[in-house]
Scaffold this motif. Structure first.
Motif, short mmCIF file in Angstrom:
data_model
loop_
_atom_site.label_atom_id
_atom_site.label_comp_id
_atom_site.label_asym_id
_atom_site.label_seq_id
_atom_site.Cartn_x
_atom_site.Cartn_y
_atom_site.Cartn_z
N THR A 43 0.81 -1.22 0.00
CA THR A 43 0.00 0.00 0.00
C THR A 43 0.84 1.27 0.00
OG1 THR A 43 -0.22 -0.42 2.38
CG2 THR A 43 -2.13 -0.90 1.00
N SER A 44 2.15 1.13 -0.04
CA SER A 44 3.00 2.31 -0.18
C SER A 44 3.33 2.58 -1.65
CB SER A 44 4.30 2.14 0.62
OG SER A 44 5.05 1.04 0.15
N THR A 45 2.64 1.91 -2.56
CA THR A 45 2.76 2.21 -3.99
C THR A 45 1.39 2.60 -4.52
OG1 THR A 45 2.41 -0.12 -4.57
CG2 THR A 45 4.68 0.63 -4.35
N VAL B 8 -5.03 8.23 -2.82
CA VAL B 8 -3.88 9.04 -2.42
C VAL B 8 -3.77 9.12 -0.89
CG1 VAL B 8 -2.87 11.35 -2.52
CG2 VAL B 8 -3.94 10.37 -4.55
N ARG B 9 -4.90 9.17 -0.20
CA ARG B 9 -4.88 9.26 1.26
C ARG B 9 -4.17 8.04 1.87
NH1 ARG B 9 -9.78 9.56 1.87
NH2 ARG B 9 -10.13 11.75 2.44
N LEU B 10 -4.54 6.86 1.41
CA LEU B 10 -3.91 5.64 1.93
C LEU B 10 -2.43 5.61 1.58
CD1 LEU B 10 -4.05 2.87 3.28
CD2 LEU B 10 -4.83 1.93 1.09
N LEU B 11 -2.10 5.97 0.33
CA LEU B 11 -0.71 5.99 -0.10
C LEU B 11 0.11 6.95 0.75
CD1 LEU B 11 1.55 5.40 -2.25
CD2 LEU B 11 0.65 7.35 -3.50
N ALA B 12 -0.38 8.18 0.92
CA ALA B 12 0.38 9.20 1.64
C ALA B 12 0.63 8.80 3.08
CB ALA B 12 -0.36 10.53 1.58
N ASN B 13 -0.38 8.22 3.74
CA ASN B 13 -0.21 7.84 5.13
C ASN B 13 0.78 6.71 5.30
OD1 ASN B 13 -2.19 9.21 7.20
ND2 ASN B 13 -3.33 9.03 5.29
N MET B 14 0.80 5.77 4.37
CA MET B 14 1.74 4.65 4.49
C MET B 14 3.16 5.07 4.14
SD MET B 14 -0.24 2.54 5.74
CE MET B 14 1.07 1.34 5.95
N VAL B 15 3.30 5.93 3.13
CA VAL B 15 4.64 6.37 2.74
C VAL B 15 5.23 7.31 3.78
CG1 VAL B 15 5.94 7.73 1.05
CG2 VAL B 15 4.27 6.04 0.27
N ALA C 161 -1.48 1.38 10.66
CA ALA C 161 -1.87 0.28 9.79
C ALA C 161 -3.33 -0.10 10.01
CB ALA C 161 -0.96 -0.93 10.02
N PHE C 162 -3.74 -0.19 11.28
CA PHE C 162 -5.13 -0.50 11.59
C PHE C 162 -6.05 0.69 11.27
CE2 PHE C 162 -3.10 -3.86 13.95
CZ PHE C 162 -4.02 -4.89 13.95
N LEU C 163 -5.59 1.88 11.63
CA LEU C 163 -6.41 3.07 11.42
C LEU C 163 -6.72 3.29 9.96
CD1 LEU C 163 -7.77 5.64 12.52
CD2 LEU C 163 -5.55 6.79 12.28
N GLN C 164 -5.73 3.15 9.08
CA GLN C 164 -5.95 3.41 7.66
C GLN C 164 -6.82 2.34 7.01
OE1 GLN C 164 -5.32 6.21 6.06
NE2 GLN C 164 -4.65 6.92 8.08
N ALA C 165 -6.73 1.10 7.50
CA ALA C 165 -7.64 0.06 7.00
C ALA C 165 -9.07 0.41 7.38
CB ALA C 165 -7.24 -1.30 7.57
N TYR C 166 -9.26 0.90 8.62
CA TYR C 166 -10.60 1.30 9.07
C TYR C 166 -11.11 2.50 8.27
CZ TYR C 166 -14.01 3.82 11.91
OH TYR C 166 -15.10 4.51 12.33
#
Length: 537
Positions: free
Chosen positions: A385-387, A454-461, A515-520
């Motif tokens: 999820t960082s891509t 983009v939100r998920l990507l940005a938070n993981m990166v 990791a848990f927060l972004q999945a939620y």
């Protein structure tokens, strides 16, 4: 702790400590057996390939400069600061913008330059002719590459005979492609023990060092340009693809196991059953029902907590669907409540509320995103999820669910009409405002899903980048250790080392929470978008 750089960048290998995956090559054949790509990037192999390509072009009737001149031109393009050197550039790490590119790529660059020049020249001719007669415009549009060659200011190049063949001879590109395949003869190069192709002990040692710690991924469906790039148009398997498949398999295994127990009707037992049930019930009751609705607006708000539909799961064991249709738990021990007072009699078990219908999808999204996020916490793996490719694909899944469910609810045209909020206004205002509102609303629908990716990507990166910055302190500590006071380690070493260890530990704990927060968050937003699509605005 895993290298944060490797968590962000996808590759065609898994990187682990060199000591855990050592290499000790003694022959070219051993290197070719491990990585054919690595041999194809070798300077000596590319010289060997150049010789075969050059003579293949001679056989195809292409007149090029002498072999030495052509070799020097190509070599200067690959190594512009060392036009005539013939060392172990690849092993020594001398990289340039065209590093590792073979002779055919050099020739392709010549073709690309000529195509660009011709397109620019033709565009200028068409633009100039647009001010004249229609016949002039037609003539300008019919200009060919041969006309450009005759134009004033055309500067010839020593490799123009190849370019001319590529751009004017319809049969030549296919013949050249066959010649390139024949020239890329790794097996022949490995068997050739002439002085020009023999590898030194130092080169073999360098390759052993470079490939130690790299677990290369087999590529049965395509070819690689290098360990980070595929050949154009090739289907290749990356590290993150394998991680995603592993996550999907784990989800299928665990929830197939859960489904078999749920449909049995037994009471939940065991840590694993209860652990998985907590997440599924939470997604159903706290995400799906509030965001999508349970489809019974006239019943008590809490009635959806007592709907025991576990028996509706088929014998095939649709794992998360079983979870979605269960009662307060997943053991099938919920209680039905009739609605005789409302004229419904007993509850119709054939009815599946919108929330329950989409809970399997939302559970799948949640656990897949969570699994990919948590993979980034494992050493030497990385978070897919960082891509952006992965997060965009996930957002497209949500977008597809929105479009399909909306069209199923309102029809094809009704889905688009539902993007316009209901409002009373005179017809002469409606014909102007409603199309404009539709464009804004539909554009907003597309933007919302793009932002979702983009939100998920940005938070993981972001977490990995901050972790990388903190780990840079470790390098500072190593540098500080070189400066000693009276033969002892400098106090700065202890400060930098302690700060980097503490910072990485705390940030890793934060990343676990994220990791848990972004999945939620991803699942919640998906539910909200689906809910908006199946209800009237």
């Amino acid at each position: 702790m895993a290298d944060p750089v490797l968590h962000i960048k996808d590759a065609y290998f898994f990187e682990i400590p060199k000591k855990l995956w050592p290499r000790a090559f003694n022959t070219k054949q051993q290197v070719a057996d491990v990585s054919k790509v690595w041999v194809e990037l070798d300077d000596q192999f590319q010289d060997y390939e150049f010789h075969k390509q050059y003579h293949a072009l001679e056989g195809l009737g292409v007149k090029l400069p002498s072999e030495d001149e052509a070799h020097d031109a190509w070599h200067n393009w690959v190594h512009p600061h060392d036009a005539h050197g013939h060392g172990d550039h690849h092993a020594a790490g001398h990289h340039g913008p065209n590093f590792g590119k073979p002779f055919d790529e050099f020739l392709n660059s010549k073709v690309a330059v000529r195509k660009t020049e011709f397109a620019t020249w033709k565009s200028q001719k068409v633009q100039a002719a647009s001010k004249l007669r229609s016949e002039d415009i037609r003539d300008a549009n019919d200009l060919k590459y041969g006309d450009y060659q005759k134009a004033d200011g055309f500067k010839t190049d020593a490799f123009d005979p190849f370019v001319d063949k590529m751009l004017t001879d319809a049969e030549f590109p296919a013949k050249w492609e066959e010649a390139k395949v024949a020239a890329a003869d790794v097996a022949g190069f490995v068997k050739d023990e002439s002085a020009e192709t023999k590898w030194s002990d130092q080169k073999l040692a360098d390759y052993s060092e470079h490939l130690s710690g790299k677990i290369l991924i087999p590529q049965p469906f395509g070819r690689l340009r290098n360990l980070h790039e595929p050949e154009a148009g090739q289907l290749t398997i990356t590290k993150y693809m394998i991680v995603e498949v592993a996550v999907a398999l784990l989800i299928a295994i665990f929830f197939s196991w859960l489904a078999r127990r749920v449909i049995s009707g037994a009471a939940p037992k065991g840590r694993m059953w209860n652990f998985l049930e907590v997440f599924v019930v939470f997604i159903r009751d706290q995400i799906a029902v509030p965001a999508i609705g349970d489809g019974h607006h006239d019943e008590h708000p809490n009635d959806h907590h007592h709907s025991g539909d576990a028996a509706s799961v088929d014998a095939g064991g649709h794992a998360i669907a079983a979870a979605a249709n269960a009662g307060p738990g997943l053991g099938g021990n919920g209680h039905d409540h009739g609605h005789a007072g409302h004229g419904h009699g007993k509850k119709d078990h054939a009815h599946v509320s919108p929330a329950k219908k989409f809970t399997p999808l939302l559970c799948t999204i949640f656990f897949f995103v969570l699994g990919c996020n948590l993979a980034g916490m494992l050493p030497w793996i990385g978070a897919p999820t960082s891509t952006w490719g992965v997060t965009l694909a996930l957002a497209l899944v949500t977008f597809s669910a929105v479009v399909i469910s909306g069209m199923a609810q309102f029809g094809f045209l009704g889905f688009f009409a539902n993007q316009i909020p209901s409002m009373d206004m005179p017809w002469y205002m409606a014909i102007v405002l409603k199309p404009a509102i539709f464009l804004i609303e539909f554009g907003g629908l597309l933007i919302k899903h793009a932002v979702l990716s983009v939100r998920l990507l940005a938070n993981m990166v972001a977490g990995h980048l901050v972790l990388l910055a903190i780990m840079a302190l470790a390098f500072g500590a190593e540098a500080a250790s070189q400066f000693t006071v009276d033969g002892s380690v400098s106090p700065m070493w202890w400060v930098a080392a302690g700060a980097s260890i503490l910072g990485c530990t705390l940030l890793s704990l934060l990343e676990l929470f994220v990791a848990f927060l972004q999945a939620y968050v991803f699942t919640l937003l998906s539910a909200l978008f689906i809910g908006a699509a199946i209800h009237k605005h």
